[in-house]
Design a protein around this motif. Structure first.
Motif: not given
Length: 138
Positions: A130-134
């Motif tokens: 999730e953080h990587l995509v954000a």
């Protein structure tokens, strides 16, 4: 004749303790204290740049929530990546009119230790993605 001075950056030595630089305000009635904790990482490279961006993204809201909102240490609290003439790092900045520089540094250190223990060490793969995509969509 060159119009501008040559730009240089120093490689900071690896140490366990902080190197502290104190600069007094030019205004004698200034009541604010500003602290910037800078962690120099490496020469610019893609892998480390992505990791620094990811860490700054993951920590910016929690550091604001903890130090600004819950602890009420200061009115300007954030972390961000820093790129200085090809050298990458991450900074943590707090501006306060109620806490000393020593108290702020101690609180930033505690935040980093707590964040590692409570977030990084226990993070699920899904949360990491999730953080990587954000970060990739910023």
């Amino acid at each position: 004749r060159k119009k501008y001075l040559k730009k240089a950056i120093l490689k900071l030595p690896s140490v366990r303790e902080h190197s502290t630089i104190i600069v007094p305000s030019k205004e004698p009635t200034e009541t604010n204290t500003s602290v910037e904790v800078y962690l120099q990482i490496a020469k610019d490279n893609l892998e480390d740049r992505v990791m620094i961006d990811l860490l700054a993204h993951m920590m910016d809201d929690p550091i604001f929530d903890q130090i600004r909102t819950k602890d009420q240490f200061g009115y300007d609290v954030h972390c961000s990546e820093r790129w200085t003439y090809g050298i990458m790092g991450i900074i943590f900045r707090v501006v306060s009119n109620v806490k000393s520089a020593a108290q702020i540094v101690e609180r930033i250190d505690k935040f980093l230790l707590d964040f590692r223990k409570e977030n990084l060490e226990t993070m699920t793969d899904d949360k990491f993605l999730e953080h990587l995509v954000a970060v990739s969509t910023q």
